[in-house]
Scaffold this motif. Structure first.
Motif, PDB file in Angstrom:
ATOM      1  N   LEU A 126       9.870  -1.965 -21.977  1.00  0.00           N
ATOM      2  CA  LEU A 126      10.236  -0.858 -21.088  1.00  0.00           C
ATOM      3  C   LEU A 126       9.425   0.395 -21.394  1.00  0.00           C
ATOM      4  N   VAL A 127       9.107   0.645 -22.657  1.00  0.00           N
ATOM      5  CA  VAL A 127       8.247   1.779 -23.000  1.00  0.00           C
ATOM      6  C   VAL A 127       6.867   1.590 -22.371  1.00  0.00           C
ATOM      7  N   ALA A 128       6.314   0.393 -22.469  1.00  0.00           N
ATOM      8  CA  ALA A 128       5.010   0.120 -21.873  1.00  0.00           C
ATOM      9  C   ALA A 128       5.043   0.327 -20.358  1.00  0.00           C
ATOM     10  N   VAL A 129       6.115  -0.149 -19.715  1.00  0.00           N
ATOM     11  CA  VAL A 129       6.263   0.025 -18.272  1.00  0.00           C
ATOM     12  C   VAL A 129       6.348   1.515 -17.932  1.00  0.00           C
ATOM     13  N   ALA A 130       7.127   2.266 -18.694  1.00  0.00           N
ATOM     14  CA  ALA A 130       7.296   3.695 -18.433  1.00  0.00           C
ATOM     15  C   ALA A 130       5.975   4.440 -18.546  1.00  0.00           C
ATOM     16  N   TYR A 131       5.249   4.229 -19.625  1.00  0.00           N
ATOM     17  CA  TYR A 131       3.998   4.965 -19.820  1.00  0.00           C
ATOM     18  C   TYR A 131       2.964   4.588 -18.759  1.00  0.00           C
ATOM     19  N   ALA A 132       2.930   3.305 -18.369  1.00  0.00           N
ATOM     20  CA  ALA A 132       2.013   2.901 -17.300  1.00  0.00           C
ATOM     21  C   ALA A 132       2.402   3.549 -15.978  1.00  0.00           C
ATOM     22  N   ALA A 133       3.707   3.592 -15.693  1.00  0.00           N
ATOM     23  CA  ALA A 133       4.177   4.193 -14.438  1.00  0.00           C
ATOM     24  C   ALA A 133       3.911   5.693 -14.409  1.00  0.00           C
ATOM     25  N   PHE A 134       4.127   6.372 -15.526  1.00  0.00           N
ATOM     26  CA  PHE A 134       3.875   7.813 -15.575  1.00  0.00           C
ATOM     27  C   PHE A 134       2.392   8.111 -15.348  1.00  0.00           C
ATOM     28  N   ALA A 135       1.521   7.299 -15.924  1.00  0.00           N
ATOM     29  CA  ALA A 135       0.086   7.505 -15.746  1.00  0.00           C
ATOM     30  C   ALA A 135      -0.335   7.234 -14.309  1.00  0.00           C
ATOM     31  N   ASP A 136       0.240   6.208 -13.694  1.00  0.00           N
ATOM     32  CA  ASP A 136      -0.126   5.852 -12.329  1.00  0.00           C
ATOM     33  C   ASP A 136       0.342   6.902 -11.332  1.00  0.00           C
ATOM     34  N   ALA A 137       1.429   7.630 -11.637  1.00  0.00           N
ATOM     35  CA  ALA A 137       2.040   8.521 -10.635  1.00  0.00           C
ATOM     36  C   ALA A 137       1.050   9.544 -10.053  1.00  0.00           C
ATOM     37  N   PRO A 138       0.355  10.405 -10.789  1.00  0.00           N
ATOM     38  CA  PRO A 138       0.610  10.722 -12.195  1.00  0.00           C
ATOM     39  C   PRO A 138       1.648  11.833 -12.299  1.00  0.00           C
ATOM     40  N   VAL A 139       2.219  12.010 -13.490  1.00  0.00           N
ATOM     41  CA  VAL A 139       3.158  13.098 -13.723  1.00  0.00           C
ATOM     42  C   VAL A 139       2.440  14.273 -14.382  1.00  0.00           C
ATOM     43  N   ASP A 140       3.023  15.452 -14.219  1.00  0.00           N
ATOM     44  CA  ASP A 140       2.500  16.627 -14.909  1.00  0.00           C
ATOM     45  C   ASP A 140       2.947  16.662 -16.359  1.00  0.00           C
ATOM     46  N   VAL A 141       4.116  16.089 -16.630  1.00  0.00           N
ATOM     47  CA  VAL A 141       4.678  16.069 -17.980  1.00  0.00           C
ATOM     48  C   VAL A 141       5.721  14.959 -18.042  1.00  0.00           C
ATOM     49  N   ALA A 142       5.780  14.290 -19.188  1.00  0.00           N
ATOM     50  CA  ALA A 142       6.829  13.294 -19.424  1.00  0.00           C
ATOM     51  C   ALA A 142       7.758  13.815 -20.505  1.00  0.00           C
ATOM     52  N   ILE A 143       9.051  13.718 -20.242  1.00  0.00           N
ATOM     53  CA  ILE A 143      10.060  14.084 -21.231  1.00  0.00           C
ATOM     54  C   ILE A 143      10.623  12.768 -21.742  1.00  0.00           C
ATOM     55  N   VAL A 144      10.396  12.477 -23.018  1.00  0.00           N
ATOM     56  CA  VAL A 144      10.611  11.138 -23.556  1.00  0.00           C
ATOM     57  C   VAL A 144      11.605  11.188 -24.707  1.00  0.00           C
ATOM     58  N   GLU A 145      12.692  10.451 -24.560  1.00  0.00           N
ATOM     59  CA  GLU A 145      13.701  10.317 -25.613  1.00  0.00           C
ATOM     60  C   GLU A 145      13.417   9.068 -26.436  1.00  0.00           C
ATOM     61  N   VAL A 146      13.441   9.184 -27.752  1.00  0.00           N
ATOM     62  CA  VAL A 146      13.259   8.001 -28.592  1.00  0.00           C
ATOM     63  C   VAL A 146      14.422   7.036 -28.375  1.00  0.00           C
TER      64      VAL A 146
END
Length: 462
Positions: free
Chosen positions: A147-167
């Motif tokens: 799910l982390v890999a999916v999230a980071y790939a999706a954020f890059a594809d969007a792209p987002v201006d900023v990601a707020i990421v909870e461990v």
């Protein structure tokens, strides 16, 4: 010849196909090792990220760790950044109803189509890393790592201006830590997940301090002195700046208000007055102060005051489903995801602070790997009666076992054991209504408890 399908039929067929693909993807991800069954290592997720071209380095990250308050603080930060006009990505865990909640764009869960695009992009590389790891005697990637890999790939594809990421768990070896946060946020640290993180707060703080990276700004909530020292040492070692709540920023005033509370906050860059936060409890007020400081650190290094009207609007729009959330009236039913002693203490304090029920009936379902006894002891003063049950989670403690613990603390007259959660909720609602005394129901003990009660009462929006 049969008539060609019209647009509505084509759309229905497409929706059905997406639904099927999403179900298959979810089943494949769920078949992997769960979040609580892991081997601490960044090797597998780093390998996938490298094969993907390190998408997590294409957008700035605000990274959050701590024991309690992470999800609420993440969502408040997101609300503030959205009000400032930024396109946001949000990653949180665990979810309440669907794994798509964990990955959000501008406050909304990722769509099934977008999730599938990212999942199908990363899957070949996940399978390559799985094969390599298994060949070397290691495990395949876990549910959370995928799910982390999916999230980071999706954020890059969007792209987002900023990601707020909870461990997910810990810090240093948490899969999210393949990203380097320009701002590291540390909510209060207490004992939890000791089997992974250590048996004392110093060990846990050392692990969680690993999200503080070189040249970052660390924004730290109220901590025990030994925890603060460890975080300060980490910041010094890596050349990060550090700001502590109570010293560099914090709450100035707080008053309980209808539907939440009114605050004034001293940020890193200035003061903010007459802020309305539609969340209950002093702990949420501290989360809001932490969020404001984090956004100041992200946008101006903590040296510039944000537009006070933007801060007011951002806080007013904040929401945190499953956290002291009212999901029904007559009687009032509150759900809260408290799942450890520190969370239970914050819940008790907030209940005393923000609600005036004539009597409170607790619906308690706790996971077997949690400190149920201490949680029950903390909640005992604010619950007139407890209905003990269980969720559908395979990690749930048996109702009879939890009932025995509760009887030792509450006494036999104040405990009822009900095997099924729907029946437990019905019984508690009836007890709260007895005599028309203005009673309430509090359902708590785990994230799953909050989620299943929400669903039983027809609430699934996040």
């Amino acid at each position: 010849m049969p008539p060609a399908p019209d647009a509505a039929q084509r759309e229905a067929a497409r929706t059905l196909e997406v639904t099927k693909r999403m179900r298959h993807a979810e089943e494949a991800i769920l078949a992997r090792a769960p979040e609580h069954d892991l081997q601490p290592s960044l090797d597998r997720i780093q390998a996938v990220m490298e094969l993907l071209g390190d998408p997590q380095r294409t957008f700035p990250v605000i990274h959050l760790t701590g024991t309690n308050g992470k999800t609420s603080t993440t969502r408040i930060i997101e609300s503030l950044l959205r009000e400032l006009g930024l396109k946001t990505g949000r990653f949180t865990s665990p979810h309440l109803h669907t794994m798509r909640e964990r990955i959000a764009f501008s406050g909304q869960p990722i769509s099934a189509e977008r999730f599938l695009d990212a999942y199908e992009e990363v899957l070949p590389f996940v399978e390559m890393v799985d094969a390599r790891s298994v060949a070397d005697g290691g495990p395949p990637m876990t549910y959370f790592e995928v799910l982390v890999a999916v999230a980071y790939a999706a954020f890059a594809d969007a792209p987002v201006d900023v990601a707020i990421v909870e461990v997910g768990l810990g810090g240093s070896w948490d899969a999210t830590n393949v990203a380097d946060g320009t701002v590291a946020v540390v909510t209060p640290i207490a004992l939890d997940h000791q089997h992974f993180l250590g048996d004392d707060v110093e060990s846990i703080a050392t692990e969680k301090s690993g999200i503080v990276k070189p040249d970052a700004v660390a924004v730290v909530g109220v901590q025990e002195p030994e925890v603060a020292q460890i975080l300060a040492e980490r910041a010094h070692q890596v050349g990060a700046r550090i700001a502590f709540e109570g010293n560099d920023f914090g709450l100035l005033t707080r008053e309980v208000a209808v539907g939440g509370q009114q605050l004034s906050v001293r940020g890193l860059g200035g003061d903010y007055e007459e802020l309305v936060l539609p969340l209950h409890g002093a702990h949420q007020a501290h989360n809001a102060a932490l969020a404001i400081a984090a956004v100041e650190a992200f946008l101006g290094g903590g040296e510039q005051r944000l537009d006070p009207e933007v801060v007011r609007a951002g806080l007013a729009a904040a929401a945190s489903p499953g956290r002291l959330e009212i999901v029904r009236r007559s009687p009032t039913v509150i759900v809260d995801a408290a799942h450890n002693p520190a969370g239970a203490l914050a819940l008790r304090t907030a209940l005393e602070d923000s609600f005036t029920f004539a009597r409170v009936i607790g619906v308690l379902a706790i996971l077997k790997d949690k400190d149920a006894t201490e949680m029950l002891e903390i909640l005992e003063p604010v619950l007139d009666h407890v209905v003990v049950s269980r969720t559908t989670s395979p990690r749930a403690m048996r109702p009879d076992e939890l009932g025995e613990l509760a009887t030792d603390i509450f006494g036999e007259e104040r405990v009822t054991v009900v095997a099924d959660l729907p029946d437990a909720l019905d019984l508690a609602a009836g007890m709260a209504d007895e005599g028309g005394l203005g009673g309430g129901v509090l359902a708590t003990g785990s994230v799953t408890t909050a989620a299943e009660v929400r669903m039983l009462l027809g609430t699934t929006e996040v």
